[in-house]
Design a protein around this motif. Structure first.
Motif, PDB file in Angstrom:
ATOM      1  N   LYS A  42       0.823  -1.206   0.000  1.00 43.57           N
ATOM      2  CA  LYS A  42       0.000   0.000   0.000  1.00 43.57           C
ATOM      3  C   LYS A  42       0.860   1.260   0.000  1.00 43.57           C
ATOM      4  CE  LYS A  42      -4.064   0.076   0.560  1.00 43.57           C
ATOM      5  NZ  LYS A  42      -4.855  -0.272   1.738  1.00 43.57           N
ATOM      6  N   ASP A  46      -3.513   4.591   3.565  1.00 43.33           N
ATOM      7  CA  ASP A  46      -4.229   3.970   4.680  1.00 43.33           C
ATOM      8  C   ASP A  46      -4.383   4.908   5.869  1.00 43.33           C
ATOM      9  OD1 ASP A  46      -4.913   1.554   3.588  1.00 43.33           O
ATOM     10  OD2 ASP A  46      -3.202   0.460   4.401  1.00 43.33           O
ATOM     11  N   HIS A 176     -10.643  -7.777   3.784  1.00 44.88           N
ATOM     12  CA  HIS A 176     -11.228  -6.481   4.088  1.00 44.88           C
ATOM     13  C   HIS A 176     -12.089  -6.514   5.353  1.00 44.88           C
ATOM     14  CE1 HIS A 176     -10.995  -4.771  -0.267  1.00 44.88           C
ATOM     15  NE2 HIS A 176     -10.045  -4.259   0.485  1.00 44.88           N
ATOM     16  N   TRP A 184     -13.854   2.987  -1.051  1.00 44.04           N
ATOM     17  CA  TRP A 184     -12.569   2.785  -0.374  1.00 44.04           C
ATOM     18  C   TRP A 184     -11.864   1.553  -0.947  1.00 44.04           C
ATOM     19  CZ3 TRP A 184      -9.905  -0.898   2.284  1.00 44.04           C
ATOM     20  CH2 TRP A 184      -8.762  -0.463   2.966  1.00 44.04           C
ATOM     21  N   LYS A 185     -12.618   0.485  -1.176  1.00 49.12           N
ATOM     22  CA  LYS A 185     -12.026  -0.731  -1.732  1.00 49.12           C
ATOM     23  C   LYS A 185     -11.409  -0.450  -3.106  1.00 49.12           C
ATOM     24  CE  LYS A 185     -15.265  -3.962   0.489  1.00 49.12           C
ATOM     25  NZ  LYS A 185     -16.317  -4.967   0.216  1.00 49.12           N
ATOM     26  N   SER A 188      -8.277   1.479  -2.653  1.00 44.30           N
ATOM     27  CA  SER A 188      -7.270   0.580  -2.090  1.00 44.30           C
ATOM     28  C   SER A 188      -6.692  -0.336  -3.164  1.00 44.30           C
ATOM     29  CB  SER A 188      -7.901  -0.253  -0.962  1.00 44.30           C
ATOM     30  OG  SER A 188      -6.954  -1.130  -0.388  1.00 44.30           O
ATOM     31  N   GLY A 256      -8.799  -1.841   6.592  1.00 41.50           N
ATOM     32  CA  GLY A 256      -9.747  -0.761   6.378  1.00 41.50           C
ATOM     33  C   GLY A 256     -10.276  -0.197   7.683  1.00 41.50           C
TER      34      GLY A 256
END
Length: 276
Positions: A42, A46, A176, A184-185, A188, A256
């Motif tokens: 990532k 986050d 998740h 958001w997913k 991400s 998340g």
């Protein structure tokens, strides 16, 4: 009073530019800065939900992208956790030279791979790091690390038919937090895809590093947050390695959770960092 805005910027690093996010308090920074280190594969993305909340308490909050991830330029080949630590120590020096933070020790928060790098920083530079907040522990014995290194190619990397995108989405969905929304997913997923074939490099660094040995040498007070994610079991098994740790179980939380539980998590972190 509204929370401080988060900004994005770049600075020079050993492999090119380092992309970072920063949130500043509205007034003078009365508390030590907080350096936030992300998980693989990532970026500082986050930490976006909690950064303004933590900055509003009177500290500068920084979330750099690890070289090769997010918006940071990549090294020419995989590097190790000690290299990550050196990069982040240099990043802090740059932030001081640029007047973003002042002199004195800093607090560090790490998430998965970021927890490993945060620990390396704390052990190798004990005068620099004051307190630690770690999210989960990817702490394995040597035999298990060797096994994981041997299967490092299990992570989805680019394929001509783009099937890796669906594979990555399926893998992410299995980990998740059930409360995160589709927007958001999607964001991400984009962060997961950015490193391309470099995706496994951070995992390789973790598996090549003696994290258990480093944990045993920690001397800083440590808040260990344990969401119910893919490292739940190993975190419970190895938490005792940290001499001065406070384990907090986050039942029902998974990847998340910094988004959906932002206010509660920021309050818990802030309270710990303010302890004497």
């Amino acid at each position: 009073m509204s929370a401080p805005l988060m900004q994005r910027a770049y600075c020079d690093g050993p492999y090119g530019q380092i992309h970072y996010r920063v949130a500043r308090p509205a007034g003078p920074a009365a508390l030590p800065p907080l350096l936030c280190l992300h998980q693989t594969p990532k970026s500082g993305f986050d930490y976006e939900p909690v950064m303004p909340l933590l900055a509003a308490q009177g500290r500068v909050v920084l979330a750099p992208d690890t070289p090769g991830y997010g918006g940071s330029d990549a090294p020419p080949a995989p590097i190790g956790i000690r290299d990550f630590g050196q990069v982040m120590a240099g990043f802090l020096e740059t932030m001081r030279a640029d007047g973003v933070i002042g002199e004195g020790p800093v607090d560090v928060m790490g998430y998965h791979t970021g927890s490993v790098t945060a620990t390396e920083l704390a052990v190798s530079r004990p005068r620099l790091i004051r307190r630690l907040v770690l999210v989960s522990l990817a702490a394995y014995e040597a035999e298990e690390r060797i096994r994981r290194l041997a299967s490092i190619d299990r992570f989805p990397v680019p394929r001509p038919d783009a099937g890796h995108v669906a594979d990555l989405w399926k893998l992410m969905e299995s980990m998740h937090d059930t409360r995160v929304d589709l927007d958001w997913k999607h964001a991400s997923l984009a962060e997961h895809l950015r490193p391309g074939k470099r995706l496994p490099w951070g995992f390789r660094a973790v598996y090549e590093y003696d994290f258990i040995g480093a944990l045993e040498n920690l001397r800083q007070p440590t808040l260990l947050l344990c969401p119910q994610d893919d490292l739940w079991d190993v975190t419970h098994r190895e938490a005792h390695r940290i001499p001065d740790a406070r384990l907090v179980e986050l039942h029902g939380a998974a990847h998340g959770f910094l988004k959906v539980d932002a206010e509660a998590i920021a309050a818990r972190i802030d309270s710990f960092l303010k302890e004497r």
